[in-house]
Design a protein around this motif. Structure first.
Motif, mmCIF file in Angstrom:
data_model
loop_
_atom_site.group_PDB
_atom_site.id
_atom_site.type_symbol
_atom_site.label_atom_id
_atom_site.label_comp_id
_atom_site.label_asym_id
_atom_site.label_seq_id
_atom_site.Cartn_x
_atom_site.Cartn_y
_atom_site.Cartn_z
ATOM 1 N N MET A 45 38.859 10.427 -88.806
ATOM 2 C CA MET A 45 38.595 8.538 -88.881
ATOM 3 C C MET A 45 39.766 7.959 -87.888
ATOM 4 O O MET A 45 41.250 8.682 -87.949
ATOM 5 N N ARG A 46 39.732 6.740 -88.039
ATOM 6 C CA ARG A 46 40.916 6.284 -86.214
ATOM 7 C C ARG A 46 41.846 5.359 -88.471
ATOM 8 O O ARG A 46 41.462 5.392 -89.197
ATOM 9 N N ASN A 47 42.994 6.132 -87.887
ATOM 10 C CA ASN A 47 44.087 5.016 -88.672
ATOM 11 C C ASN A 47 44.424 3.519 -88.748
ATOM 12 O O ASN A 47 45.363 3.224 -89.165
ATOM 13 N N TYR A 48 43.100 3.141 -88.084
ATOM 14 C CA TYR A 48 44.066 1.564 -87.857
ATOM 15 C C TYR A 48 42.499 0.493 -87.655
ATOM 16 O O TYR A 48 41.084 0.940 -88.294
ATOM 17 N N THR A 49 42.213 -0.837 -88.026
ATOM 18 C CA THR A 49 41.244 -2.439 -88.314
ATOM 19 C C THR A 49 41.529 -2.347 -86.582
ATOM 20 O O THR A 49 42.999 -3.329 -85.521
ATOM 21 N N ALA A 50 40.320 -2.206 -85.766
ATOM 22 C CA ALA A 50 40.389 -3.535 -84.894
ATOM 23 C C ALA A 50 39.627 -4.759 -85.255
ATOM 24 O O ALA A 50 39.204 -5.702 -86.150
ATOM 25 N N LEU A 51 41.332 -5.689 -84.207
ATOM 26 C CA LEU A 51 41.194 -6.737 -85.078
ATOM 27 C C LEU A 51 41.181 -7.809 -83.558
ATOM 28 O O LEU A 51 42.591 -8.179 -83.222
ATOM 29 N N PRO A 52 40.450 -8.159 -82.709
ATOM 30 C CA PRO A 52 40.319 -8.415 -81.687
ATOM 31 C C PRO A 52 40.627 -10.156 -81.642
ATOM 32 O O PRO A 52 40.800 -10.522 -82.901
ATOM 33 N N HIS A 53 41.706 -10.622 -80.527
ATOM 34 C CA HIS A 53 41.983 -11.979 -80.695
ATOM 35 C C HIS A 53 41.152 -12.894 -80.338
ATOM 36 O O HIS A 53 41.779 -13.554 -80.566
ATOM 37 N N GLU A 54 39.133 -12.143 -79.641
ATOM 38 C CA GLU A 54 38.776 -13.674 -80.147
ATOM 39 C C GLU A 54 38.656 -14.110 -81.414
ATOM 40 O O GLU A 54 37.830 -15.469 -81.254
ATOM 41 N N TYR A 55 38.973 -13.478 -82.748
ATOM 42 C CA TYR A 55 38.491 -13.517 -83.480
ATOM 43 C C TYR A 55 39.357 -14.925 -83.799
ATOM 44 O O TYR A 55 38.521 -15.394 -84.715
ATOM 45 N N LEU A 56 40.427 -14.893 -83.531
ATOM 46 C CA LEU A 56 40.991 -16.484 -83.971
ATOM 47 C C LEU A 56 40.277 -17.410 -83.110
ATOM 48 O O LEU A 56 40.299 -18.426 -84.401
ATOM 49 N N GLU A 57 39.878 -17.554 -82.166
ATOM 50 C CA GLU A 57 39.368 -18.746 -81.638
ATOM 51 C C GLU A 57 37.479 -18.297 -82.301
ATOM 52 O O GLU A 57 37.563 -19.759 -82.993
ATOM 53 N N ALA A 88 43.835 -19.133 -95.808
ATOM 54 C CA ALA A 88 43.880 -18.144 -96.722
ATOM 55 C C ALA A 88 42.566 -17.866 -96.869
ATOM 56 O O ALA A 88 42.262 -16.607 -96.974
ATOM 57 N N GLU A 89 41.164 -18.147 -96.043
ATOM 58 C CA GLU A 89 40.037 -17.996 -96.154
ATOM 59 C C GLU A 89 39.997 -16.631 -94.749
ATOM 60 O O GLU A 89 39.581 -15.595 -94.580
ATOM 61 N N TYR A 90 40.793 -16.912 -93.090
ATOM 62 C CA TYR A 90 40.918 -15.491 -93.209
ATOM 63 C C TYR A 90 41.895 -14.405 -93.600
ATOM 64 O O TYR A 90 41.140 -13.021 -92.670
ATOM 65 N N GLY A 91 42.675 -15.084 -93.830
ATOM 66 C CA GLY A 91 43.586 -13.794 -94.513
ATOM 67 C C GLY A 91 42.667 -13.028 -95.855
ATOM 68 O O GLY A 91 42.644 -11.438 -95.848
ATOM 69 N N ARG A 92 41.916 -13.780 -96.470
ATOM 70 C CA ARG A 92 40.892 -12.803 -97.673
ATOM 71 C C ARG A 92 40.061 -12.061 -96.552
ATOM 72 O O ARG A 92 39.431 -10.742 -96.458
ATOM 73 N N LEU A 93 39.317 -12.138 -95.469
ATOM 74 C CA LEU A 93 38.425 -12.012 -94.563
ATOM 75 C C LEU A 93 38.797 -10.340 -94.044
ATOM 76 O O LEU A 93 38.953 -9.372 -94.238
ATOM 77 N N VAL A 94 40.603 -10.536 -93.185
ATOM 78 C CA VAL A 94 40.923 -9.602 -92.772
ATOM 79 C C VAL A 94 41.874 -8.440 -93.404
ATOM 80 O O VAL A 94 41.327 -7.366 -93.551
ATOM 81 N N ARG A 95 41.627 -8.653 -94.965
ATOM 82 C CA ARG A 95 41.572 -8.080 -96.092
ATOM 83 C C ARG A 95 40.376 -7.100 -96.293
ATOM 84 O O ARG A 95 40.899 -5.789 -96.175
ATOM 85 N N ALA A 96 39.635 -7.948 -96.539
ATOM 86 C CA ALA A 96 37.936 -7.507 -96.595
ATOM 87 C C ALA A 96 37.986 -6.281 -95.530
ATOM 88 O O ALA A 96 36.983 -5.266 -95.664
ATOM 89 N N LEU A 97 37.768 -6.548 -94.236
ATOM 90 C CA LEU A 97 37.750 -5.829 -93.481
ATOM 91 C C LEU A 97 38.791 -4.855 -93.439
ATOM 92 O O LEU A 97 38.136 -3.679 -93.287
ATOM 93 N N GLN A 98 39.885 -4.164 -93.166
ATOM 94 C CA GLN A 98 40.333 -3.428 -93.431
ATOM 95 C C GLN A 98 40.128 -2.398 -94.780
ATOM 96 O O GLN A 98 40.428 -1.705 -94.425
ATOM 97 N N LYS A 99 39.467 -3.340 -95.791
ATOM 98 C CA LYS A 99 39.695 -1.752 -97.237
ATOM 99 C C LYS A 99 38.215 -1.936 -96.725
ATOM 100 O O LYS A 99 38.043 -0.340 -96.791
ATOM 101 N N TYR A 100 37.218 -2.234 -96.007
ATOM 102 C CA TYR A 100 36.042 -2.016 -95.172
ATOM 103 C C TYR A 100 36.435 -0.285 -94.052
ATOM 104 O O TYR A 100 35.506 0.135 -94.524
ATOM 105 N N SER A 101 36.634 -0.505 -93.469
ATOM 106 C CA SER A 101 37.290 0.169 -92.742
ATOM 107 C C SER A 101 37.903 1.598 -93.338
ATOM 108 O O SER A 101 37.408 2.370 -92.228
ATOM 109 N N MET A 102 38.705 1.158 -93.765
ATOM 110 C CA MET A 102 39.261 2.495 -94.834
ATOM 111 C C MET A 102 38.116 3.094 -96.016
ATOM 112 O O MET A 102 37.924 4.781 -95.520
#
Length: 84
Positions: free
Chosen positions: A2-14, A22-36
Motif C-alpha cells: 500500500m502507498r502511504n499517501y493519498t493522490a490529490l491532483p491539482h485539477e481538483y481545485l478547479e 469546509a466542504e473541500y476539507g471534509r472531502l479531502v479528509r474523507a478521501l484520506q480515510k478511504y485511502s487508508m
C-alpha cells in the motif's frame, strides 16, 4: 504493497471550486480515510456529490501503483538471476 499517501491532483481545485473551504476539507479528509482503510465515509454537505468520484480515482491510482511495484520487482528478480 500500500502507498502511504493519498493522490490529490491539482485539477481538483478547479473541478471542485463550487465547494466551500469546509466542504473541500471534509472531502479531502474523507478521501484520506478511504485511502487508508478502504471504507467510504457518508458525507452530508455538497462534498457528497464528489466522494465517489475521488474514491474511484484513488482506487485507480492505487491499482497503478501496485502494478508498477510488481513490474519493478519482476525486473529486479530477472536482473538478479542474470547476475547469478
Amino acid at each position: 504493497m500500500m502507498r502511504n499517501y493519498t493522490a490529490l491532483p491539482h485539477e481538483y481545485l478547479e473541478e471542485m471550486q463550487e465547494l466551500s473551504d469546509a466542504e473541500y476539507g471534509r472531502l479531502v479528509r474523507a478521501l484520506q480515510k478511504y485511502s487508508m482503510s478502504g471504507e467510504m465515509e457518508k458525507l452530508c454537505g455538497n462534498e457528497r456529490f464528489y466522494i465517489r468520484r475521488v474514491c474511484n480515482r484513488e482506487d485507480r491510482y492505487q491499482s497503478e501503483f501496485e502494478e508498477s511495484v510488481k513490474k519493478k520487482s519482476s525486473g529486479g528478480k530477472k536482473g538478479a538471476e542474470k547476475r547469478w
